[in-house]
Design a protein around this motif. Structure first.
Motif, short mmCIF file in Angstrom:
data_model
loop_
_atom_site.label_atom_id
_atom_site.label_comp_id
_atom_site.label_asym_id
_atom_site.label_seq_id
_atom_site.Cartn_x
_atom_site.Cartn_y
_atom_site.Cartn_z
N VAL A 98 -10.28 9.52 -8.87
CA VAL A 98 -10.25 8.15 -8.36
C VAL A 98 -11.12 7.24 -9.22
O VAL A 98 -10.72 6.13 -9.57
N ARG A 148 -11.32 15.11 -6.68
CA ARG A 148 -10.72 13.87 -6.16
C ARG A 148 -11.56 12.66 -6.56
O ARG A 148 -11.03 11.63 -7.00
N LYS A 207 -4.65 10.42 0.50
CA LYS A 207 -4.07 9.09 0.29
C LYS A 207 -3.92 8.71 -1.18
O LYS A 207 -2.88 8.18 -1.59
N PRO A 208 -4.93 8.95 -2.07
CA PRO A 208 -4.75 8.56 -3.48
C PRO A 208 -3.83 9.47 -4.27
O PRO A 208 -3.53 9.18 -5.43
N SER A 209 -3.41 10.59 -3.69
CA SER A 209 -2.61 11.56 -4.42
C SER A 209 -1.23 10.99 -4.75
O SER A 209 -0.59 10.34 -3.92
N THR A 269 -0.81 1.96 -13.95
CA THR A 269 -1.49 1.83 -12.66
C THR A 269 -0.64 0.98 -11.73
O THR A 269 0.22 0.20 -12.15
N GLU A 275 0.82 -1.21 0.00
CA GLU A 275 0.00 0.00 0.00
C GLU A 275 0.85 1.25 0.00
O GLU A 275 0.47 2.28 -0.53
N LYS A 312 -9.53 6.82 -12.59
CA LYS A 312 -8.14 6.35 -12.49
C LYS A 312 -7.16 7.32 -13.15
O LYS A 312 -6.24 6.92 -13.88
#
Length: 470
Positions: free
Chosen positions: A198, A194, A236-238, A60, A36, A201
């Motif tokens: 997300v 955001r 977190k996804p940044s 990805t 992660e 993708k």
């Protein structure tokens, strides 16, 4: 039967680059990183490649990890203790194209809940960086609250909060087809952007401008842990979280944030400059020395820590805010000027003797550089921003702690050389700030970018052609 053709030089370079990336993933995992925690930025740095190269091979994280496990299996099967390791080939192609790629004009989308007419360091930073990017040849689309219906933020009517933004923001994404996306704030517009990134993708970056958990805790009965939980979820996804100072980076790391990178700040040394001989002194009617504060007049700015000090001369507060009337009544000897901008603001900085920055919740404090550019030394608490700028600068003095010593720092600032203060501020430029921003962006790599937006346009056309149900 013809023998197979040997691989070309380009094929060998591709295979070698892929091997470098996968070896870097292995080193990251061996170093204690969890799946992660793996970031494209750290993998690229470990492999000695550009981030765009990693994205080009593995768009990805799922693709990267799938290739890694397949590579691991092949390594286990083909392992031989006598087999020499392949000699690394020089990265000629990356060396030739790296500088050109970083300067290639891009379509950059900026999503922010903070924009003009708000007057604060976040807005000044974003507007100036957008201007610099335009001058560098980039096209920037800004999604901001003025484009939507808004309502005033409770307890702070000067800030407008956008509503009903998700679908309009989605349409702006489709119309602009950005190559790089940056989300500057964590409000409704930032949340919508955001969510889109997300769901679709799309790689994106974020930035940390305000100590939001401390800000909320100062206004509402909410624990800091709740604010940090939200901020960690948001960022977190940044691909990269940009922060202004090393202290802020270390503090966020301790709270569990990842993928943090530096984003410097700048100051306009032409707009903010020392007062010249013959120019009027806007504080000539006030008792000297003049101790100045500039910024929002709000509880999270800790202004009472300044106004309550036993100092000679006059305390001056410049700026609007929800606490203005309360502090006017409580501190009648202080001078409250309200909001100032342009030459009036520059003159206030230049004519003050000391600039006082009592905030403990800022991440940088752009006003610090504006005061220094005007030749005015800065007294502040040792908080993120001041603690990164002031020590050993000769342009200001820090208090002994976050609760004591601000008075002594203010008085010590009176002894500093104003020419040296100005010289220190001249080291900071907005062009360098914009270049930092560009380096931190994570553009959607070619050809994935082209395929994605083409596919999205095709879907939109198909939907428009569908007949309405009877």
């Amino acid at each position: 039967m013809k023998p197979p053709m040997p691989p070309s030089l380009r094929d060998r370079q591709r295979a070698e680059t892929r091997e470098q990336i996968l070896q870097a993933v292995g080193r990251q995992l061996e170093g204690g990183h969890s799946l992660e925690d793996l970031s494209f930025a750290e993998i690229a740095r470990d492999a000695g490649l550009g981030e765009r190269t990693v994205y080009r091979y593995f768009p990805t994280k799922e693709a990267l990890l799938g290739a890694f496990w397949a590579w691991m299996q092949n390594q286990a099967v083909a392992a031989s203790p006598d087999k020499p390791k392949p000699r690394a080939m020089p990265r000629v192609r990356e060396a030739i194209t790296a500088a050109r790629d970083t300067q290639r004009p891009m379509r950059i989308l900026l999503a922010t809940d903070a924009w003009e007419p708000q007057v604060n360091g976040v807005v000044r930073t974003l507007t100036r960086v957008v201007r610099e990017l335009g001058e560098m040849g980039h096209t920037v689309e800004v999604i901001h609250p003025n484009q939507f219906k808004t309502f005033p933020l409770p307890t702070y009517s000067e800030i407008k909060v956008a509503i009903g933004v998700y679908e309009p923001v989605q349409e702006r994404f489709k119309a602009f087809e950005p190559e790089a996306i940056h989300i500057a704030t964590e409000g409704p517009i930032g949340l919508a952007a955001r969510r889109i990134c997300v769901e679709w993708k799309l790689p994106f970056t974020t930035s940390y401008h305000t100590r939001f958990p401390e800000y909320v805790s100062a206004r509402l009965p909410l624990p800091l842990a709740a604010g940090y939980a939200y901020m960690k979820w948001f960022h977190k996804p940044s691909g990269r979280l940009m922060v202004a100072t090393p202290t802020m980076r270390d503090e966020l790391t301790q709270h569990g944030f990842r993928n943090i990178s530096s984003w410097s700040r700048g100051v306009d040394t032409e707009a903010f400059r020392p007062r010249k001989d013959g120019e009027p002194d806007v504080f000539e009617d006030l008792a000297r020395p003049v101790f100045l504060y500039v910024g929002r007049v709000a509880v999270e700015k800790n202004i009472e820590a300044f106004l309550g000090l036993d100092l000679p001369g006059t305390k001056v507060v410049v700026g609007p805010g929800p606490q203005l009337d309360e502090l006017k009544a409580k501190y009648p000897k202080a001078v409250f000027t309200g909001s100032k901008s342009g030459e009036d603001l520059s003159a206030a900085y230049a004519c003050a003797d000391v600039f006082v920055f009592p905030s403990l919740t800022d991440t940088f404090g752009l006003v610090i550089l504006e005061a220094m550019a005007s030749g005015t030394p800065v007294a502040a608490y040792p908080a993120p921003g001041p603690i990164d700028i002031i020590p050993n600068s000769g342009a200001g003095v820090l208090a002994a702690s976050a609760t004591e010593g601000l008075r002594e720092a203010c008085l010590d600032c009176l002894k500093l050389d104003r020419d040296a203060v100005r010289a220190f501020a001249e080291r900071f430029s907005w062009r360098a700030c914009a270049e930092d921003f560009l380096k931190n962006l994570q553009p959607y790599p070619e050809p994935e970018k082209t395929r994605f937006w083409r596919r999205l346009r095709r879907l939109a056309r198909v939907r428009r052609r569908r007949p309405e149900p009877a």
